[in-house]
Enzyme design. Structure first.
Site, mmCIF file in Angstrom:
data_model
loop_
_atom_site.group_PDB
_atom_site.id
_atom_site.type_symbol
_atom_site.label_atom_id
_atom_site.label_comp_id
_atom_site.label_asym_id
_atom_site.label_seq_id
_atom_site.Cartn_x
_atom_site.Cartn_y
_atom_site.Cartn_z
ATOM 1 N N LYS A 109 0.823 -1.216 0.000
ATOM 2 C CA LYS A 109 0.000 0.000 0.000
ATOM 3 C C LYS A 109 0.852 1.260 0.000
ATOM 4 O O LYS A 109 0.630 2.189 0.784
ATOM 5 C CB LYS A 109 -0.973 0.001 1.186
ATOM 6 C CG LYS A 109 -1.962 -1.165 1.147
ATOM 7 C CD LYS A 109 -2.941 -1.093 2.299
ATOM 8 C CE LYS A 109 -3.932 -2.240 2.267
ATOM 9 N NZ LYS A 109 -3.310 -3.549 2.582
ATOM 10 N N ARG A 110 1.811 1.322 -0.905
ATOM 11 C CA ARG A 110 2.692 2.471 -0.983
ATOM 12 C C ARG A 110 2.037 3.619 -1.755
ATOM 13 O O ARG A 110 1.248 3.400 -2.669
ATOM 14 C CB ARG A 110 4.013 2.092 -1.648
ATOM 15 C CG ARG A 110 4.846 1.076 -0.878
ATOM 16 C CD ARG A 110 5.193 1.589 0.517
ATOM 17 N NE ARG A 110 6.235 0.781 1.155
ATOM 18 C CZ ARG A 110 6.050 0.010 2.216
ATOM 19 N NH1 ARG A 110 4.864 -0.085 2.758
ATOM 20 N NH2 ARG A 110 7.062 -0.666 2.738
#
Length: 304
Positions: A109-110
């Site tokens: 989830k960057r």
């Protein structure tokens, strides 16, 4: 927004992620096994809360899933508390999955901007990076175009992305549903659809393929437990023409037979993720493998 140039072809010898995932889903069913080494699961498996316990857990799940699931999704956050030793286990998992022919989705989830986003992209999608997976999850809430370094690098390397769009956690509604029929989630879907149209465009500018026969490599995360939300918000998930990673199948309450009602005409694009419902069958590898096979079969029957 200015028109973008066509993406550079993927690395020689590697088909685009969407094509590889579509083939894996056809062969093994649309199941993505989550590798979530929660401390409680380590305890339940009789493993120490240490890097060695983490490694034994991780490689056992890999052994059970290889050859029986379309993809494996390690939850990066659960490796981070172990520091360098945890990342070493994650690197080993990614390398071993590659050797086993099992696609991986790094659930990281960057999301950031500029050179920081470029660094995240290089870590999770770059050739030669020990953390490079087949795909990575991304957060678009600094603006979808802030993800451009990852989107472009994925296109160049034949890897993929899954962008958060309509998550199943209740808190997500306050942002993702904002705007109603002109929702934030709708804007993310439209941006992903445009990205896939570009990725799938043929030399003469037309688009080729539908559903699994022509999946783009820019996918979305859409929770399996969101119920009627896609219809209520007017989301055309089929038009995205990318894979839809759907967490929430299994222990979180979504049943396989309910998924066609949630995803409608996009059901063939769904890659359903399950972790606890499968992982609680451990530490016995044979029991885990049977749970993977059963889940994959249920999903194949429901989603086609």
């Amino acid at each position: 927004m200015p028109e973008r140039a066509a993406p550079v072809p993927p690395a020689p010898g590697r088909a685009p992620f969407g094509a590889r995932l579509g083939a894996a889903m056809d062969e093994h069913g649309p199941l993505c096994v989550g590798v979530d080494p929660h401390p409680g699961l380590l305890d339940a498996w009789g493993l120490p809360r240490s890097a060695e316990g983490l490694r034994r857990f991780t490689l056992t799940v890999l052994e059970a899933a290889a050859g029986h699931a379309a993809a494996l999704k390690p939850q990066v956050a659960l490796y981070e508390p172990y520091g360098a030793a945890g990342f070493a286990v994650l690197e080993e998992l990614l390398a071993e999955a590659r050797s086993a022919g099992l696609l991986t989705v790094a659930d990281a989830k960057r999301g950031d901007i500029g050179s920081t986003m470029e660094a995240y992209a290089a870590a999770w999608l770059g050739e030669g990076s020990p953390l490079a997976a087949d795909a990575v999850t991304l957060s678009p809430y600094l603006g979808f175009e802030s993800l451009r370094p990852a989107l472009d690098l994925a296109a160049r390397t034949g890897r993929g992305t899954f962008v958060l769009a309509l998550t199943s956690n209740p808190e997500g509604r306050s942002v993702q549903h904002a705007g109603g029929r002109e929702s934030v989630a709708g804007a993310v879907c439209a941006a992903a659809a445009a990205e896939n149209a570009r990725l799938l465009a043929t030399a003469d500018g037309t688009a080729a393929g539908t559903a699994r026969d022509g999946l783009g490599s820019c996918g979305l995360v859409v929770g399996a437990t969101v119920g009627a939300a896609p219809a209520e918000l007017g989301l055309d998930l089929a038009a995205v023409r990318g894979p839809l990673l759907a967490p929430g199948y299994g222990a979180q309450g979504a049943r396989a037979e309910e998924l066609p009602g949630v995803f409608g005409t996009a059901a063939g694009q769904v890659l359903a993720a399950s972790s606890r419902a499968i992982l609680r069958r451990g530490p016995d590898a044979a029991a885990l493998r049977e749970a993977v096979r059963r889940s994959a079969g249920e999903l194949a029957a429901a989603l086609g």
